[in-house]
Motif scaffolding. Structure first.
Motif, PDB file in Angstrom:
ATOM      1  N   ALA A   1       0.829  -1.207   0.000  1.00 33.27           N
ATOM      2  CA  ALA A   1       0.000   0.000   0.000  1.00 33.27           C
ATOM      3  C   ALA A   1       0.867   1.262   0.000  1.00 33.27           C
ATOM      4  O   ALA A   1       0.345   2.353  -0.108  1.00 33.27           O
ATOM      5  N   ILE A   2       2.179   1.099   0.110  1.00 30.93           N
ATOM      6  CA  ILE A   2       3.079   2.247   0.151  1.00 30.93           C
ATOM      7  C   ILE A   2       3.355   2.718  -1.270  1.00 30.93           C
ATOM      8  O   ILE A   2       3.710   1.937  -2.145  1.00 30.93           O
ATOM      9  N   GLU A   3       3.171   4.004  -1.494  1.00 29.00           N
ATOM     10  CA  GLU A   3       3.386   4.605  -2.807  1.00 29.00           C
ATOM     11  C   GLU A   3       4.843   4.474  -3.231  1.00 29.00           C
ATOM     12  O   GLU A   3       5.757   4.548  -2.411  1.00 29.00           O
ATOM     13  N   ILE A   4       5.054   4.272  -4.525  1.00 27.64           N
ATOM     14  CA  ILE A   4       6.398   4.252  -5.091  1.00 27.64           C
ATOM     15  C   ILE A   4       6.567   5.514  -5.927  1.00 27.64           C
ATOM     16  O   ILE A   4       5.745   5.801  -6.801  1.00 27.64           O
ATOM     17  N   TYR A   5       7.596   6.280  -5.617  1.00 27.69           N
ATOM     18  CA  TYR A   5       7.893   7.504  -6.357  1.00 27.69           C
ATOM     19  C   TYR A   5       9.075   7.209  -7.272  1.00 27.69           C
ATOM     20  O   TYR A   5      10.194   7.014  -6.816  1.00 27.69           O
ATOM     21  N   ASP A   6       8.817   7.172  -8.573  1.00 26.56           N
ATOM     22  CA  ASP A   6       9.821   6.820  -9.572  1.00 26.56           C
ATOM     23  C   ASP A   6      10.685   8.037  -9.908  1.00 26.56           C
ATOM     24  O   ASP A   6      10.226   8.978 -10.546  1.00 26.56           O
TER      25      ASP A   6
ATOM     26  N   LYS B   1       9.940  17.740  -2.131  1.00 25.30           N
ATOM     27  CA  LYS B   1       8.635  18.324  -2.465  1.00 25.30           C
ATOM     28  C   LYS B   1       7.509  17.322  -2.203  1.00 25.30           C
ATOM     29  O   LYS B   1       6.474  17.674  -1.630  1.00 25.30           O
ATOM     30  N   ARG B   2       7.700  16.062  -2.586  1.00 22.41           N
ATOM     31  CA  ARG B   2       6.665  15.042  -2.388  1.00 22.41           C
ATOM     32  C   ARG B   2       6.428  14.804  -0.901  1.00 22.41           C
ATOM     33  O   ARG B   2       5.294  14.723  -0.441  1.00 22.41           O
ATOM     34  N   LEU B   3       7.500  14.683  -0.122  1.00 19.98           N
ATOM     35  CA  LEU B   3       7.375  14.442   1.314  1.00 19.98           C
ATOM     36  C   LEU B   3       6.714  15.620   2.023  1.00 19.98           C
ATOM     37  O   LEU B   3       5.974  15.424   2.991  1.00 19.98           O
ATOM     38  N   ALA B   4       6.953  16.828   1.553  1.00 18.73           N
ATOM     39  CA  ALA B   4       6.348  18.013   2.173  1.00 18.73           C
ATOM     40  C   ALA B   4       4.826  17.971   2.099  1.00 18.73           C
ATOM     41  O   ALA B   4       4.140  18.506   2.968  1.00 18.73           O
ATOM     42  N   GLY B   5       4.290  17.290   1.082  1.00 18.10           N
ATOM     43  CA  GLY B   5       2.847  17.195   0.913  1.00 18.10           C
ATOM     44  C   GLY B   5       2.220  15.999   1.615  1.00 18.10           C
ATOM     45  O   GLY B   5       1.015  15.782   1.510  1.00 18.10           O
ATOM     46  N   MET B   6       3.030  15.227   2.334  1.00 20.38           N
ATOM     47  CA  MET B   6       2.537  14.030   3.020  1.00 20.38           C
ATOM     48  C   MET B   6       2.340  14.296   4.506  1.00 20.38           C
ATOM     49  O   MET B   6       2.934  15.218   5.058  1.00 20.38           O
ATOM     50  N   GLN B   7       1.513  13.477   5.131  1.00 14.66           N
ATOM     51  CA  GLN B   7       1.291  13.569   6.573  1.00 14.66           C
ATOM     52  C   GLN B   7       2.459  12.911   7.312  1.00 14.66           C
ATOM     53  O   GLN B   7       3.005  11.914   6.847  1.00 14.66           O
TER      54      GLN B   7
END
Length: 78
Positions: free
Chosen positions: A5-10, A25-31
């Motif tokens: 269920a964990i997203e993969i960022y390519d 940037k991606r982590l900044a938008g996560m909880q």
């Protein structure tokens, strides 16, 4: 959270500093506490991603080599 269920960022094909900048940037938008797999082909990522996690108080859970890339399981810090 199940591993599948964990997203993969390519981030494959991107060279330094782009994998770290895009991951930031991606982590900044996560909880806080949520996890993401980062996949990169940049050879410097094995140094850059752990350093980035340390500097930004994210948790590097796991690293692995897979299919010609490196994978990093990162948990968003507070």
């Amino acid at each position: 959270m199940a591993d599948d269920a964990i997203e993969i960022y390519d981030l494959k094909g991107l060279n330094c500093p782009l994998p770290v900048l895009k991951a930031k940037k991606r982590l900044a938008g996560m909880q806080p506490g949520h996890r993401i797999w980062l996949e990169t082909t940049d050879p410097l990522a094995v140094i850059d991603i752990p350093a980035f996690c340390n500097e930004q108080a994210h948790r590097l859970i796991e690293t692995a080599a897979a299919d010609g890339c490196h994978r990093f399981l990162v948990e968003r810090g507070a």
